[in-house]
Write an enzyme that holds these catalytic residues in place. Structure first.
Site, PDB file in Angstrom:
ATOM      1  N   PRO A  77       0.829  -1.214   0.000  1.00 16.93           N
ATOM      2  CA  PRO A  77       0.000   0.000   0.000  1.00 16.93           C
ATOM      3  C   PRO A  77       0.854   1.251   0.000  1.00 16.93           C
ATOM      4  O   PRO A  77       1.878   1.334   0.691  1.00 16.93           O
ATOM      5  CB  PRO A  77      -0.812  -0.139   1.289  1.00 16.93           C
ATOM      6  N   CYS A  78       0.415   2.243  -0.798  1.00 14.79           N
ATOM      7  CA  CYS A  78       1.292   3.370  -1.093  1.00 14.79           C
ATOM      8  C   CYS A  78       0.687   4.725  -0.756  1.00 14.79           C
ATOM      9  O   CYS A  78       1.190   5.754  -1.187  1.00 14.79           O
ATOM     10  CB  CYS A  78       1.636   3.349  -2.581  1.00 14.79           C
ATOM     11  N   GLN A  79      -0.417   4.765   0.022  1.00 11.33           N
ATOM     12  CA  GLN A  79      -1.107   6.033   0.241  1.00 11.33           C
ATOM     13  C   GLN A  79      -0.211   7.093   0.863  1.00 11.33           C
ATOM     14  O   GLN A  79      -0.365   8.286   0.592  1.00 11.33           O
ATOM     15  CB  GLN A  79      -2.338   5.805   1.120  1.00 11.33           C
TER      16      GLN A  79
END
Length: 375
Positions: A77-79
């Site tokens: 996940p890259c938020q």
């Protein structure tokens, strides 16, 4: 038989590219239940598990296979690094970047490939990546992290991603981004991607028939042991899902109709697709922890409406037999979160060659695939 492990697999954009590059996934791990269910349906021979990788002991994964893994792939996940989000460096999901490489260090695959957002290479974020890579720096040759655009590899959409590749120099050689770039091709256009698709309506299933073009033939290829039986049989009969229309008021339709192709509608800020260009990056929206907001979907280039699930899937490079979720919200979210399979296939093809894996056993015609399933 190769052993490929897909971490943070989503619905399977990386897995599909891997399978088509001769590297079918054997194990996939995904926390989101809907995405894990979709992955399990589309990859029935893969052991797909709904697990929180931040809590899993990496050593427990080794009980699911024998020998040394050939490849570990994944997109943590890259938020916290994304230009679209708030770019919060303290976002706890950022820790999953380090977790990916911690698992790689434990499993010791012959090679690994990670994809993530371009913001990961910004000055404010790159130190996190460097610290994570320190976990594998001793055992692996790590190629300089590189930003690539899916449109440069035959996709019908722009989607820039950071690609990180590492390999065991004692076991793998001749792996470089030069090898990856040999698989570049011209981008497809929105028109080529959506060609032959009917208008959405009240029903999820529509008769698509057997329209063929170079792009559609490329997208709709099937490989051994991929696909849900029911969806494949329906596809073989010309029946495809993902056609429930989004209802718009007459006023919204008038605004959409007045918006020129390749321009943004002033009130909604929705972008209207240009049929002669690749699409802009399709977005996923926010998760439940961020209000469950749906990302703005683009306006169809010809009809005054937003695109359907199947149209989004075509643009993103998923085959017509690929199954997502019955609801538009979850399906569009999966597509927006996914890696373009044409893009991932091109990258993983270079890795497959370096690993000495042949693709011939994977590539089969549609009739052969149905025969395999029947048995």
């Amino acid at each position: 038989m190769v052993t490929v492990i897909d971490l943070f697999s989503g619905c399977g954009g990386l897995s599909l590219g891997a399978a088509r590059a001769g590297l079918p996934p054997k194990i996939a791990i995904e926390l989101d239940g809907h995405a894990a269910a979709a992955h399990s349906k589309n990859f029935p021979k893969c052991k797909t598990a709904k697990l929180d990788l931040s809590r899993v002991d990496p050593r427990s994964l080794s009980s699911l296979y024998k020998g040394r893994p050939d490849l570990v792939i994944g997109g943590p996940p890259c938020q916290g690094f994304s230009y679209i989000g708030k770019r919060n460096q303290s976002d706890p999901r950022n820790d999953l970047l380090d977790r990916f490489f911690q698992i790689v260090a434990e499993l010791q695959p012959r090679a690994f490939m990670m994809e993530n957002v371009p913001g990961l290479l910004d000055r404010s974020s790159i130190q996190m990546l460097e610290r994570a890579l320190d976990r594998v720096a001793t055992e692996y040759t790590i190629l300089p992290p590189t930003i690539l655009d899916a449109a440069d590899f035959g996709a019908a959409t722009h989607r820039k991603r950071v690609i990180v590749i590492g390999y065991d120099p004692l076991d793998v050689d001749n792996l470089s981004f030069e090898q990856v770039n040999k698989h570049r091709s011209l981008p497809a256009t929105v028109w080529q991607a959506l060609e032959g698709l009917p208008e959405p309506g009240d029903k999820d299933i529509a008769n698509v028939g057997f329209f063929e073009s170079p792009y559609i033939s490329l997208v709709n290829r099937r490989s051994k042991n991929l696909g849900d039986r029911a969806k494949l049989e329906a596809f073989n009969n010309g029946q495809v899902s993902g056609f429930v229309a989004t209802q718009h008021s007459e006023e919204v339709q008038r605004r959409f109709a007045k918006t020129a192709q390749g321009k943004t509608e002033k009130t909604s800020r929705f972008f209207r697709l240009d049929p002669n260009e690749p699409a802009r990056t399709l977005r996923a929206g926010t998760g439940a922890d961020r209000g469950s907001f749906q990302s703005a979907r683009p306006i169809h280039y010809k009809s005054p409406r937003v695109i359907s699930v199947r149209e989004a899937a075509r643009i993103q490079g998923f085959p017509d037999w690929f199954d997502f979720h019955p609801t538009k919200w979850h399906a569009h979210r999966m597509i927006g979160n996914s890696v373009n399979p044409l893009f991932s296939e091109a990258i993983l093809k270079a890795i497959s060659i370096a690993l000495g894996v042949s693709r011939t056993e994977i590539e089969q015609s549609d009739d052969q695939q149905l025969a395999v399933m029947a048995n």
